[in-house]
Design a protein around this motif. Structure first.
Motif, short mmCIF file in Angstrom:
data_model
loop_
_atom_site.label_atom_id
_atom_site.label_comp_id
_atom_site.label_asym_id
_atom_site.label_seq_id
_atom_site.Cartn_x
_atom_site.Cartn_y
_atom_site.Cartn_z
N GLY A 21 -123.11 30.72 16.73
CA GLY A 21 -121.66 31.03 15.84
C GLY A 21 -121.11 31.09 17.01
N VAL A 22 -120.96 32.20 17.74
CA VAL A 22 -119.36 32.10 18.68
C VAL A 22 -119.53 30.74 19.48
N GLY A 23 -120.43 30.33 20.04
CA GLY A 23 -120.52 29.22 20.86
C GLY A 23 -119.55 28.00 20.40
N LEU A 24 -120.30 27.87 18.50
CA LEU A 24 -119.92 26.68 17.90
C LEU A 24 -118.84 27.17 17.60
N ALA A 25 -117.86 28.74 17.25
CA ALA A 25 -116.42 28.67 16.99
C ALA A 25 -115.92 27.69 17.89
N CYS A 26 -115.71 28.12 19.41
CA CYS A 26 -115.61 27.64 19.93
C CYS A 26 -114.89 26.50 20.52
N SER A 27 -116.25 25.68 20.68
CA SER A 27 -116.19 24.64 21.19
C SER A 27 -115.83 24.24 20.15
N LEU A 28 -115.35 24.02 18.93
CA LEU A 28 -115.18 23.30 18.04
C LEU A 28 -114.08 23.54 18.08
N SER A 29 -113.67 24.61 18.47
CA SER A 29 -111.61 25.33 18.24
C SER A 29 -111.30 24.17 19.60
N LEU A 30 -111.68 23.80 20.59
CA LEU A 30 -111.69 23.01 21.48
C LEU A 30 -111.92 22.30 21.70
N MET A 31 -112.33 21.35 20.46
CA MET A 31 -112.74 19.79 20.26
C MET A 31 -110.94 19.80 19.34
N ILE A 32 -110.51 20.56 18.75
CA ILE A 32 -109.44 20.12 17.42
C ILE A 32 -108.42 19.99 18.48
N LYS A 33 -108.39 21.45 19.36
CA LYS A 33 -106.93 21.50 20.30
C LYS A 33 -107.58 20.44 21.19
N GLY A 34 -108.37 19.36 22.10
CA GLY A 34 -108.18 18.25 23.33
C GLY A 34 -107.76 19.58 24.34
N THR A 35 -108.25 20.57 24.64
CA THR A 35 -108.30 21.43 26.06
C THR A 35 -110.34 21.53 26.38
N TYR A 36 -109.94 20.67 26.71
CA TYR A 36 -111.65 21.00 27.57
C TYR A 36 -111.67 20.67 28.42
N SER A 37 -110.21 20.40 29.78
CA SER A 37 -109.80 20.00 30.75
C SER A 37 -111.61 20.23 31.91
N ASN A 38 -112.51 21.60 32.17
CA ASN A 38 -113.24 21.74 33.02
C ASN A 38 -114.88 20.63 32.80
N TYR A 39 -114.77 19.79 31.12
CA TYR A 39 -115.72 19.00 31.06
C TYR A 39 -115.86 17.95 30.92
N VAL A 40 -114.20 17.54 30.87
CA VAL A 40 -113.62 16.14 31.55
C VAL A 40 -114.15 16.20 33.04
N ILE A 41 -113.98 17.19 33.83
CA ILE A 41 -114.58 17.40 35.51
C ILE A 41 -115.67 16.74 35.03
N PHE A 42 -116.51 17.62 34.67
CA PHE A 42 -117.85 17.22 34.87
C PHE A 42 -118.13 15.89 34.43
N SER A 43 -118.18 15.57 33.46
CA SER A 43 -118.38 14.30 32.90
C SER A 43 -117.88 13.33 33.22
N GLN A 44 -116.47 12.80 34.19
CA GLN A 44 -116.19 12.26 34.63
C GLN A 44 -117.44 12.35 35.80
N SER A 45 -117.40 13.31 36.28
CA SER A 45 -118.59 12.71 38.16
C SER A 45 -119.41 11.84 37.79
N PHE A 46 -120.30 11.69 36.65
CA PHE A 46 -121.56 10.91 36.74
C PHE A 46 -121.04 9.37 36.77
#
Length: 391
Positions: A21-46
């Motif tokens: 639940g802690v992980g989900l709450a945090c990740s959903l808040s990131l999704m709403i704010k659009g602030t997940y730059s590290n994941y962008v780096i990860f996904s773009q690497s592929f």
């Protein structure tokens, strides 16, 4: 009433819901704010690997930092990168959190011990997900390497080590349990086998020349990044960084790393203690803490690994009977200064004027790591285990 509360807190369903639940709450808040730059780096690497574009250069229009992982990581991230970015980010965070929870659950812990480990480290799940940390998954791989060696499944233990090494290097910590393996030749052969498999894996979608060149570039950029980390306020939140910042002196990290490696390795000389599970558990805690304390790449967000290690130490230390007050003090000190010091629960002036500038998050973990080494070198784990069972 206390017994009922204790039953709720130790309930695996409650602990799972709390952790995820802690992980989900945090990740959903990131999704709403659009602030997940590290994941962008990860996904773009592929996608960079698919198009044979350089992995280790700045893409200022796409991302804010360098990609720092091995090309094999692009295979790991590929299922998430294929999804819409917000959904992929949430699933990436949740899979990492679930993987680590599952790894901890496979340790030989009693219900109360498992509950302590989860509760001690759950706050740092939030901070790790806040940065979409891959260190969550690396920690799980190291724990699984330990678990699988304990279960004599050396083939799969080797996979955890190899995949960790070839994606973020930190997986090499899994080799700390090699001497506890009952099938050392099988383990070595498995390392070689998986090394070849994981090395070739990116060649399913990239040319052999590109893959080989990317591995070489990876090592070059890691050396460059290591030099940068030493002077960044948000990096090197480790024992190395703490000593540099407190003393204000400029010296080679080898003056700290080499004595640290010797201290870490000294307990291996106590071969007769290998048969005691609590001795092996302390090696797991020591290895996880070593990974955090002796790396210039350690960030605030990476301390979930350290808190899991501290929880394991606290429930498995043979000094539960001999130094219970000291152990409890160190645990509380670690929760306050390491885990809570970056939250609003901690006084802001202490956080900004002392904890952050001097990397004091590392202090409690350093003290606990030194105590672990002392315990490994001085305790008779067979006798200590008997005392704990009868107390």
């Amino acid at each position: 009433m206390l017994e009922r509360l204790k039953g709720y807190v130790q309930n695996p369903v409650f602990l799972f819901i709390l952790w995820m639940g802690v992980g989900l709450a945090c990740s959903l808040s990131l999704m709403i704010k659009g602030t997940y730059s590290n994941y962008v780096i990860f996904s773009q690497s592929f996608w960079h690997a698919i198009s044979s574009s350089p992995l280790y250069v700045e893409y200022l229009q796409e991302q804010k930092d360098f990609f720092l992982y091995g090309i094999s990581f692009t295979a790991l991230i590929s299922p998430f990168a294929a999804l819409p970015r917000p959904l992929g980010m949430v699933l990436w965070c949740m899979v990492n959190c679930g993987f680590l929870y599952y790894a901890i659950s496979k340790l030989d812990l009693k219900k109360w011990q498992f509950a302590v480990v989860i509760l001690v480290s759950v706050n740092d799940v939030f901070t790790a997900v806040l940065s979409q940390q891959y260190s969550i998954g690396i920690t799980a791989m190291i724990i699984f390497a330990y678990v699988l060696i304990e279960k004599e499944k050396d083939l799969w233990a080797a996979l955890m080590v190899v995949f960790g090494v070839m994606t973020k290097l930190y997986g090499v910590v899994g080799l700390a349990f090699f001497l506890f393996s009952k099938h050392k030749m099988r383990f070595v052969a498995s390392l070689l086998f998986w090394g070849v498999v994981v090395f070739l894996l990116p060649m399913l979608y990239a040319s052999p020349e590109y893959v080989v060149h990317s591995y070489k570039e990876w090592f070059d950029v890691l050396i460059y990044k290591n030099e940068l980390n030493q002077f960044k306020i948000n990096q090197n939140i480790s024992l190395l960084g703490m000593l540099h910042r407190i003393t204000g002196a400029s010296f080679s990290d080898l003056w700290i790393i080499i004595p640290g490696m010797l201290l870490f390795a000294l307990p291996y000389l106590r071969i007769r203690q290998y048969q005691n599970e609590s001795f092996r558990f302390l090696f797991l805690s020591s290895a996880l803490l070593f990974m955090v304390l002796f790396s210039t790449g350690t960030e605030t967000y990476g301390y979930l690994t350290a808190m899991v290690a501290v929880g394991i130490w606290y429930v498995k230390t043979p000094t539960q009977v001999t130094t219970p007050r000291l152990n409890l003090f160190l645990l509380i000190f670690c929760i306050l200064l390491t885990s809570l010091s970056t939250t609003d629960l901690f006084p802001r002036f202490i956080r900004m004027d002392y904890v952050k500038p001097y990397a004091l998050k590392a202090l409690p973990c350093t003290l606990i790591w030194l105590k672990i080494v002392w315990e490994q070198l001085t305790q008779n784990f067979a006798c200590s285990s008997e005392k704990i069972e009868t107390s």
